[in-house]
Write an enzyme that holds these catalytic residues in place. Structure first.
Site, PDB file in Angstrom:
ATOM      1  NE  ARG A 159      -3.866  -2.296   0.003  1.00 36.00           N
ATOM      2  CZ  ARG A 159      -3.491  -3.359  -0.190  1.00 36.00           C
ATOM      3  NH1 ARG A 159      -2.696  -3.851  -1.081  1.00 36.00           N
ATOM      4  NH2 ARG A 159      -4.532  -4.161  -0.354  1.00 36.00           N
ATOM      5  CB  SER A 229      -9.410  -1.735   3.760  1.00 39.63           C
ATOM      6  OG  SER A 229      -9.915  -3.007   3.041  1.00 39.63           O
ATOM      7  CD  GLU A 325      -5.565   0.322   2.116  1.00 36.22           C
ATOM      8  OE1 GLU A 325      -6.010   0.256   0.953  1.00 36.22           O
ATOM      9  OE2 GLU A 325      -5.707  -0.642   2.831  1.00 36.22           O
TER      10      GLU A 325
END
Length: 342
Positions: A159, A229, A325
């Site tokens: 990520r 998420s 995130e």
């Protein structure tokens, strides 16, 4: 001037910006950026807003990158795609399958645009963008120079990428290059994909299953605003996993190539009995603990407050600090999300 950003952030937060402008080509992107800078206001490059949390009204100009276009060439080994940053990621997945080009099927239904995909090194069901990316084309906004970063230059990690770390302020991603091998092999080592038969499965079957799985676990964004998420899955050393297994033998994990292991953040949050937990106008989604949802007229501050509560509860039980995130945006631009939740 004041314009709403409600349709440009998937949390559906009722926040405003000073101005919104749209670029459909590189010339416009440069021009609009320079015009915005001349106003002595901050500039935020934005895709779909599917991975951002506005904590307050944005004081500057939101610049939407809508540079489109897909070109394909091929040789005996692979198909090579050059894709504009303003193309929607899921639309690209569908397009490639219709062209009988496999390789993107595990990444179906990930929201957002191509440019954001490369910033965050998107991933799902055992595949990450870095597995198929050849290069990323970037425009240096302060001087108009164009640079091509190879996949190695991009420093992709979980990520993350060099664009997220160092190239945020004066750079804009305008296109990416993908390489899809003709010697296609299905990736079935993650989640429910493990139940498919590798000998017979087709890219379309993987695509359809991924779409079904994501639709079943993700909230309807038209009813409950969210950014997918919210937290990254923590990656820890094997010895930390061993200590956790002593108390939680059923803890799920996913081995990494470097010997570390990825632990599922959703499982950690769920084990803290936080599914369905509500704080004001925000809740932990009852079907997927990794997702925070807007259940009313939430503010960014409320979302951050719930995220902070979840983060501390997980740390209290497992001694693991979850990292967001989602990008946090303040009045003047991006702020450090971890710091904001500390």
């Amino acid at each position: 001037m004041c314009v709403t950003l409600k349709s440009l952030n998937t949390f559906g937060l009722n926040v405003n910006a000073h101005k919104i402008v749209i670029a459909h080509n590189e010339f416009d992107l440069l021009l609009l950026w320079k015009q915005s800078v001349q106003l002595n206001r901050p500039v935020l490059l934005l895709g779909r807003g599917s991975n951002v949390l506005f904590l307050e009204h944005y004081a500057g100009t939101v610049l939407l990158n809508r540079i489109r276009g897909i070109s394909i060439r091929e040789d005996d080994e692979a198909w090579y795609l050059h894709v504009g940053a303003g193309e929607l990621w899921h639309d690209l997945v569908v397009y490639t399958l219709k062209k009988k080009i496999p390789g993107l099927e595990n990444l179906a239904l990930i929201p957002g645009y191509i440019g954001s995909a490369s910033i965050h090194n998107i991933g799902a069901y055992g595949v990450e963008l870095k597995n198929i990316c050849e290069y990323v084309d970037v425009l240096q906004l302060d001087n108009g120079e164009k640079h091509r970063f190879s996949a190695v230059d991009c420093q992709f990690s979980y990520r993350n990428s060099i664009f997220k770390q160092y190239y945020r302020e004066n750079y804009a991603i305008v296109a990416i290059g993908l390489r899809c091998k003709k010697s296609w092999q299905p990736v079935l080592n993650y989640g429910d994909l493990k139940y498919l038969d590798a000998s017979y499965v087709t890219p379309y079957e993987i695509f359809n299953l991924v779409c079904t799985l994501r639709k079943n676990k993700l909230p309807d964004i038209t009813k409950f605003g969210n950014a997918g998420s919210f937290f990254k899955n923590p990656i820890v050393d094997a010895n930390i996993l061993s200590k956790l297994q002593a108390n939680y033998p059923n803890i799920p994990y996913y081995p990494q190539n470097n010997g570390q292991v990825k632990i599922y953040a959703g499982w950690l949050i769920d084990y803290c009995n936080l599914k369905g937990y509500t704080l004001g106008n925000v809740a932990v989604y009852e079907k997927q603990a990794l997702i925070l949802i807007n259940i009313g007229y939430a503010s960014g501050i409320e979302v951050a407050a719930l995220a902070k509560y979840v983060r501390y509860k997980v740390a209290e039980k497992f001694a693991i600090w979850l990292e967001p995130e989602v990008r946090f945006i303040g009045a003047q631009g991006e702020i450090n999300a971890v710091t904001a939740l500390s």
